[in-house]
Structure formats: C-alpha cells, structure tokens
Design a protein around this motif. Structure first.
Motif, PDB file in Angstrom:
ATOM      1  N   VAL A   1      33.959  28.221  32.350  1.00  8.38           N
ATOM      2  CA  VAL A   1      34.965  29.034  33.037  1.00  8.38           C
ATOM      3  C   VAL A   1      34.387  30.426  33.210  1.00  8.38           C
ATOM      4  CG1 VAL A   1      37.236  30.126  32.888  1.00  8.38           C
ATOM      5  CG2 VAL A   1      36.954  27.735  32.204  1.00  8.38           C
ATOM      6  N   HIS A   2      34.418  30.924  34.450  1.00  7.10           N
ATOM      7  CA  HIS A   2      33.958  32.280  34.760  1.00  7.10           C
ATOM      8  C   HIS A   2      35.175  33.123  35.104  1.00  7.10           C
ATOM      9  CE1 HIS A   2      31.291  35.020  37.539  1.00  7.10           C
ATOM     10  NE2 HIS A   2      32.020  35.715  36.678  1.00  7.10           N
ATOM     11  N   ALA A   3      35.505  34.079  34.225  1.00  7.39           N
ATOM     12  CA  ALA A   3      36.608  35.008  34.458  1.00  7.39           C
ATOM     13  C   ALA A   3      36.039  36.277  35.084  1.00  7.39           C
ATOM     14  CB  ALA A   3      37.328  35.324  33.152  1.00  7.39           C
ATOM     15  N   VAL A   4      36.345  36.486  36.356  1.00  2.68           N
ATOM     16  CA  VAL A   4      35.826  37.641  37.087  1.00  2.68           C
ATOM     17  C   VAL A   4      36.775  38.814  36.896  1.00  2.68           C
ATOM     18  CG1 VAL A   4      35.112  38.501  39.352  1.00  2.68           C
ATOM     19  CG2 VAL A   4      34.828  36.079  38.796  1.00  2.68           C
ATOM     20  N   ASN A   5      36.299  39.855  36.213  1.00  2.00           N
ATOM     21  CA  ASN A   5      37.146  41.026  35.940  1.00  2.00           C
ATOM     22  C   ASN A   5      38.413  40.657  35.174  1.00  2.00           C
ATOM     23  OD1 ASN A   5      35.871  43.341  36.794  1.00  2.00           O
ATOM     24  ND2 ASN A   5      36.713  43.280  38.854  1.00  2.00           N
ATOM     25  N   PRO A   6      38.312  40.154  33.948  1.00  2.51           N
ATOM     26  CA  PRO A   6      39.522  39.753  33.231  1.00  2.51           C
ATOM     27  C   PRO A   6      40.510  40.903  33.089  1.00  2.51           C
ATOM     28  CG  PRO A   6      37.605  39.815  31.769  1.00  2.51           C
ATOM     29  CD  PRO A   6      37.094  39.965  33.158  1.00  2.51           C
ATOM     30  N   ALA A   7      41.642  40.765  33.778  1.00  2.50           N
ATOM     31  CA  ALA A   7      42.659  41.809  33.755  1.00  2.50           C
ATOM     32  C   ALA A   7      44.045  41.185  33.739  1.00  2.50           C
ATOM     33  CB  ALA A   7      42.499  42.734  34.969  1.00  2.50           C
ATOM     34  N   SER A   8      44.429  40.545  34.816  1.00  2.00           N
ATOM     35  CA  SER A   8      45.777  39.990  34.926  1.00  2.00           C
ATOM     36  C   SER A   8      45.711  38.471  35.020  1.00  2.00           C
ATOM     37  CB  SER A   8      46.468  40.594  36.152  1.00  2.00           C
ATOM     38  OG  SER A   8      47.768  40.100  36.283  1.00  2.00           O
ATOM     39  N   LEU A   9      45.545  37.942  36.237  1.00  2.00           N
ATOM     40  CA  LEU A   9      45.376  36.493  36.385  1.00  2.00           C
ATOM     41  C   LEU A   9      44.220  35.990  35.533  1.00  2.00           C
ATOM     42  CD1 LEU A   9      45.720  33.709  37.755  1.00  2.00           C
ATOM     43  CD2 LEU A   9      44.281  34.575  39.616  1.00  2.00           C
ATOM     44  N   THR A  10      43.133  36.723  35.548  1.00  2.00           N
ATOM     45  CA  THR A  10      41.936  36.266  34.834  1.00  2.00           C
ATOM     46  C   THR A  10      42.104  36.316  33.323  1.00  2.00           C
ATOM     47  OG1 THR A  10      41.096  38.473  35.386  1.00  2.00           O
ATOM     48  CG2 THR A  10      40.169  36.609  36.594  1.00  2.00           C
ATOM     49  N   ALA A  11      43.094  37.046  32.837  1.00  3.91           N
ATOM     50  CA  ALA A  11      43.406  36.981  31.406  1.00  3.91           C
ATOM     51  C   ALA A  11      43.843  35.567  31.037  1.00  3.91           C
ATOM     52  CB  ALA A  11      44.489  37.989  31.052  1.00  3.91           C
ATOM     53  N   SER A  12      44.498  34.880  31.984  1.00  2.00           N
ATOM     54  CA  SER A  12      44.875  33.484  31.747  1.00  2.00           C
ATOM     55  C   SER A  12      43.638  32.616  31.577  1.00  2.00           C
ATOM     56  CB  SER A  12      45.704  32.952  32.928  1.00  2.00           C
ATOM     57  OG  SER A  12      46.885  33.684  33.099  1.00  2.00           O
ATOM     58  N   ALA A  13      42.598  32.914  32.364  1.00  2.00           N
ATOM     59  CA  ALA A  13      41.352  32.147  32.256  1.00  2.00           C
ATOM     60  C   ALA A  13      40.735  32.330  30.875  1.00  2.00           C
ATOM     61  CB  ALA A  13      40.368  32.592  33.338  1.00  2.00           C
TER      62      ALA A  13
ATOM     63  N   LEU B   1      35.575  25.034  41.338  1.00  2.00           N
ATOM     64  CA  LEU B   1      36.996  25.294  41.530  1.00  2.00           C
ATOM     65  C   LEU B   1      37.202  26.809  41.515  1.00  2.00           C
ATOM     66  CD1 LEU B   1      40.090  24.512  41.506  1.00  2.00           C
ATOM     67  CD2 LEU B   1      39.924  24.633  38.993  1.00  2.00           C
ATOM     68  N   VAL B   2      37.945  27.324  42.488  1.00  2.78           N
ATOM     69  CA  VAL B   2      38.272  28.751  42.536  1.00  2.78           C
ATOM     70  C   VAL B   2      39.773  28.916  42.338  1.00  2.78           C
ATOM     71  CG1 VAL B   2      38.206  30.871  43.911  1.00  2.78           C
ATOM     72  CG2 VAL B   2      36.371  29.168  44.150  1.00  2.78           C
ATOM     73  N   ILE B   3      40.152  29.795  41.427  1.00  8.61           N
ATOM     74  CA  ILE B   3      41.557  30.144  41.218  1.00  8.61           C
ATOM     75  C   ILE B   3      41.691  31.627  41.544  1.00  8.61           C
ATOM     76  CG2 ILE B   3      43.454  30.283  39.572  1.00  8.61           C
ATOM     77  CD1 ILE B   3      42.099  28.008  38.007  1.00  8.61           C
ATOM     78  N   ALA B   4      42.552  31.945  42.520  1.00  5.19           N
ATOM     79  CA  ALA B   4      42.632  33.305  43.037  1.00  5.19           C
ATOM     80  C   ALA B   4      44.065  33.630  43.424  1.00  5.19           C
ATOM     81  CB  ALA B   4      41.712  33.433  44.257  1.00  5.19           C
ATOM     82  N   PRO B   5      44.355  34.915  43.693  1.00  8.40           N
ATOM     83  CA  PRO B   5      45.713  35.277  44.124  1.00  8.40           C
ATOM     84  C   PRO B   5      46.106  34.551  45.405  1.00  8.40           C
ATOM     85  CG  PRO B   5      44.477  37.233  43.506  1.00  8.40           C
ATOM     86  CD  PRO B   5      43.502  36.108  43.515  1.00  8.40           C
TER      87      PRO B   5
ATOM     88  N   THR C   1      39.414  34.566  39.601  1.00 10.87           N
ATOM     89  CA  THR C   1      39.132  35.923  40.086  1.00 10.87           C
ATOM     90  C   THR C   1      40.399  36.627  40.542  1.00 10.87           C
ATOM     91  OG1 THR C   1      37.928  37.181  41.779  1.00 10.87           O
ATOM     92  CG2 THR C   1      38.557  34.935  42.360  1.00 10.87           C
ATOM     93  N   GLU C   2      40.406  37.949  40.406  1.00  8.01           N
ATOM     94  CA  GLU C   2      41.538  38.756  40.849  1.00  8.01           C
ATOM     95  C   GLU C   2      41.502  39.019  42.352  1.00  8.01           C
ATOM     96  OE1 GLU C   2      43.846  39.494  38.731  1.00  8.01           O
ATOM     97  OE2 GLU C   2      42.889  39.381  36.768  1.00  8.01           O
ATOM     98  N   THR C   3      40.373  38.768  43.009  1.00  7.91           N
ATOM     99  CA  THR C   3      40.252  39.019  44.447  1.00  7.91           C
ATOM    100  C   THR C   3      39.380  37.944  45.088  1.00  7.91           C
ATOM    101  OG1 THR C   3      39.561  40.625  46.128  1.00  7.91           O
ATOM    102  CG2 THR C   3      38.310  40.596  44.077  1.00  7.91           C
ATOM    103  N   PHE C   4      39.821  37.456  46.248  1.00  8.95           N
ATOM    104  CA  PHE C   4      39.073  36.432  46.964  1.00  8.95           C
ATOM    105  C   PHE C   4      39.471  36.520  48.435  1.00  8.95           C
ATOM    106  CE2 PHE C   4      37.880  31.901  47.924  1.00  8.95           C
ATOM    107  CZ  PHE C   4      36.532  32.042  47.591  1.00  8.95           C
ATOM    108  N   LEU C   5      38.909  35.643  49.224  1.00  8.23           N
ATOM    109  CA  LEU C   5      39.220  35.616  50.650  1.00  8.23           C
ATOM    110  C   LEU C   5      40.734  35.498  50.871  1.00  8.23           C
ATOM    111  CD1 LEU C   5      36.404  33.143  51.703  1.00  8.23           C
ATOM    112  CD2 LEU C   5      36.425  35.614  52.079  1.00  8.23           C
ATOM    113  N   PRO C   6      41.264  36.109  51.923  1.00  6.77           N
ATOM    114  CA  PRO C   6      40.563  36.776  53.021  1.00  6.77           C
ATOM    115  C   PRO C   6      40.210  38.234  52.751  1.00  6.77           C
ATOM    116  CG  PRO C   6      42.899  36.788  53.463  1.00  6.77           C
ATOM    117  CD  PRO C   6      42.719  36.040  52.171  1.00  6.77           C
TER     118      PRO C   6
ATOM    119  N   TRP D   1      49.097  41.512  43.612  1.00  8.71           N
ATOM    120  CA  TRP D   1      48.202  41.151  42.512  1.00  8.71           C
ATOM    121  C   TRP D   1      48.700  39.864  41.870  1.00  8.71           C
ATOM    122  CZ3 TRP D   1      43.849  43.947  41.167  1.00  8.71           C
ATOM    123  CH2 TRP D   1      43.709  45.193  41.786  1.00  8.71           C
ATOM    124  N   ALA D   2      47.765  39.010  41.503  1.00  2.71           N
ATOM    125  CA  ALA D   2      48.139  37.806  40.769  1.00  2.71           C
ATOM    126  C   ALA D   2      48.440  38.172  39.320  1.00  2.71           C
ATOM    127  CB  ALA D   2      47.032  36.767  40.837  1.00  2.71           C
TER     128      ALA D   2
END
Length: 374
Positions: free
Chosen positions: A89-101, A36-40, A7-12, A70-71
């Motif tokens: 694999v769930h790519a949330v809003n594929p844009a930048s980091l999530t393009a890698s997913a 597993l969560v991968i986030a900025p 995801t491009e956005t996560f906690l906090p 931004w990641a």
C-alpha cells in the motif's frame, strides 16, 4: 506485484503530484503490475487509468481551503483493500483519506510505504494558522513512522523530515519528459498568442496551479517599475479570480490549463520561466522549463536551490527582495549568459526520465515488502 496507491489528489486535477503518480502508473502497468488507485471522488475522476482501477472516496469542503473538495477518512478503503489484496500500500501524503490507507494497511497486515509531497506545516504559516504547526508535525510523524519506507522528493525534504524524527527515509528521483519538453517546440505563433500584442516585451511565463501558497501575487509589483515585460500565467485553480483582479490593467494573460503540444510550445516560447513559490517540496515545473530550453528565474528555497546553479543553469532571487528579481530579469539582456543557461538547463534535465523515477518507486516497494518479511 499488486499495488494499491491511495492519494489525496488525482485526475482530473493537474499538479506535480498527479503528474508523478500518473507517470508511475503508466510505467507499472506496462511492466505487468496490477494497480488500484483510491482517490477523492471529484467530477471527472476516471473509472480506469492506463489499466488501473480507480475508486472514488467521499469528499467534503475543508474550512481552511474551501476552493476544492477533499476526501475524508473512509472505511470503504478497508473494503477495497480486502477485495484487491495488494502486496504493498502506497499512501501518498498521508493526511486525510490517506490516513485510512495507513490505518488499514497496518490493520490488514499489508506492507506500507508513504511519500511526502506537500509541506502542510509550511502552508499553515501562509494561511495564518501557524499555531497548529506542532500539531501537524506530530500527526505527520505518527503517520509516516508507521511506514517501512518514506519517500521524499528532495534532499531538503529528507533533511527536514529527519530533523522531525521521521525514519526510513529515501529520496525519490525526479522525472521529466525530455521528448515532449524540448526547445524544438519554440513557436512564434504561440509567443504572439501569449504576449497578447506585447510582442516587443520580454515574455515571462508561469505554469502551475493557481493557489495562494504559490506566491504568484508577489509578481504584481514588477509592473509598477517595468514596461519591458509581459506575463503569461498558465494553469488554473482556486485563486484565479483573485489573481485576475490583482493583475488587472497589466500585460498579463491567463491562459487556463494547457496540455500536450500547446503546453510544450508555451514553455519553449518564453524568454524566461518565473517561479515565485517557496512552498514546494521539489517543483517539477522547474525541470520541465529547463528541458524546454527556457531559463528559470526562481525564488530561493532549499529544494529549488538543489535544482538551479545560479548563473549557470538558472537564476535565483530572494523572495522578499524585488530588487534581486529585477536584477535577474535584467540579466536576460546578456545573450551569452542566457545561451549558457539554456544549454546547461537542458543538459541537467536530460539526466532524468520518468521511467527511471518510476523504477525507483517500484524498487522502494520491493524494499518495503522485504523489510516487512524480515
């Protein structure tokens, strides 16, 4: 099931996307799934959330939106996916980091699901770079059409993406916490706090991220014509300092972020929730306000109109027409209408739950895996 969410956005961070993701993770972990969560990798990113391992990817400042990091696409995503061996694999809003997913899910032959939560081409207009919209849509289409399922948050977004030739679309139900967003949290003490001494005025409240695309600044002209309102702006974000200057010398109170019971009391203690944003793909705060028994006054957009029946479960005004906003606020004087809107809004919100929304997400994962096998 082993689920990797990128995801491009996560906690906090605090926004509707983070709320939806965290509620889903809580549900999935309770059901025994491994996540597993991968986030900025921003300050405050947790190492674990509800039993889910969280990995932080490198970030940069983006020239169009300098207020937050931004990641960026990261080869470590491949390493983390290989280590975790997810079933989906769930790519949330594929844009930048999530393009890698998207890229590595296909490369590693892992079933891929994408979800669409932010209308970036619409933001291009608001940031005065509308000329890049065709490029953005080509990129979004390319990313999403690599997925076996594409989740959207409203019928309006389903129709939009379908018109843009994006396939495998499915609507993800909304969710709301109707226990902790409830009229019983009404508090005169909280109301007095939010009014900041303006106790005899109508209290309008906004809850959300403070950013230019939210349109909060468009509420400022209200104070040039009315002396019967005060405004509480709950939240924080990159536009806060600018907005504090815009609303200077008006009865407006910036609370910063509120959480838990305090946020529940803020929602339930206002005369109306005002929602000027027309850039949302859904707007979860609308349903939260309804659950709290607070009438919603919202600028028209197709996703908003899906949630609000004007004059029955809320009030809708036209973004470019201050007169229609004034008319909506004037209707708060009609006690019978307000009571009808409160009851109908609460009834609408009670039809949704985060468990049902999260189960629908799990069902979509299963569908993507079945499609991959076939």
């Amino acid at each position: 099931m082993r689920i990797a969410i990128v995801t491009e956005t996560f906690l906090p961070s605090t926004d509707g996307i983070v709320t939806r993701i965290t509620k889903a993770i809580e549900f999935m972990c309770r059901q025994g799934h491994q996540v597993l969560v991968i986030a900025p990798d921003i300050e405050g990113l947790p190492e674990y959330f509800e039993g889910a391992k969280v990995r932080g990817a490198n970030t940069i400042k983006f020239f169009l939106y300098k207020q937050r990091p931004w990641a960026i696409p990261d080869s470590k995503v491949k390493v983390w996916l290989e280590e975790f061996q997810p079933d989906i694999v769930h790519a949330v809003n594929p844009a930048s980091l999530t393009a890698s997913a998207v890229y590595y899910a296909n490369k590693l032959k892992i079933p891929l699901l994408c979800s669409f939560h932010t209308n970036l081409p619409d933001y291009a207009d608001r940031y005065r770079v509308g000329f890049i919209k065709p490029i953005l849509w080509r990129y979004i289409r390319k990313m999403h059409n690599k997925a076996l399922v594409n989740l959207v948050t409203s019928q309006a977004m389903y129709d939009l993406l379908e018109a843009k030739d994006i396939s495998n679309l499915q609507i993800l139900p909304k969710g709301v916490d109707t226990i902790n967003r409830h009229p019983r949290f009404h508090s005169e003490e909280m109301r007095h706090h939010l009014c900041q001494g303006n106790h005899n005025k109508k209290l309008l409240i906004y809850v959300g991220r403070l950013a230019p695309e939210k349109g909060i600044q468009r509420l400022r002209p209200l104070f040039d014509q009315r002396k019967d309102i005060c405004l509480a702006i709950v939240g924080d974000g990159p536009a806060r300092a600018e907005l504090e200057e815009v609303f200077k010398n008006t009865p407006t109170f910036f609370t910063g972020f509120l959480h838990g019971k305090e946020l529940s009391m803020a929602y339930a203690s206002a005369d109306a929730f005002v929602f000027p944003s027309t850039s949302e793909t859904l707007g979860l705060v609308i349903t939260e306000s309804m659950a709290s028994g607070t009438p919603v006054i919202a600028a028209y957009s197709p996703p908003t109109a899906e949630q609000i029946d004007h004059g029955e479960s809320g009030l809708i005004y036209q973004e470019e027409s201050m007169s229609t906003l004034h008319q909506a606020i004037d209707l708060l004087e009609d006690s019978q209408l307000v009571e009808k809107i409160r009851l109908n809004g609460r009834e609408y919100a009670e039809a949704f739950s985060w468990d049902n929304a999260s189960q629908a997400m799990l069902d979509a994962y299963t569908l993507a895996i079945e499609r991959y096998k076939n």
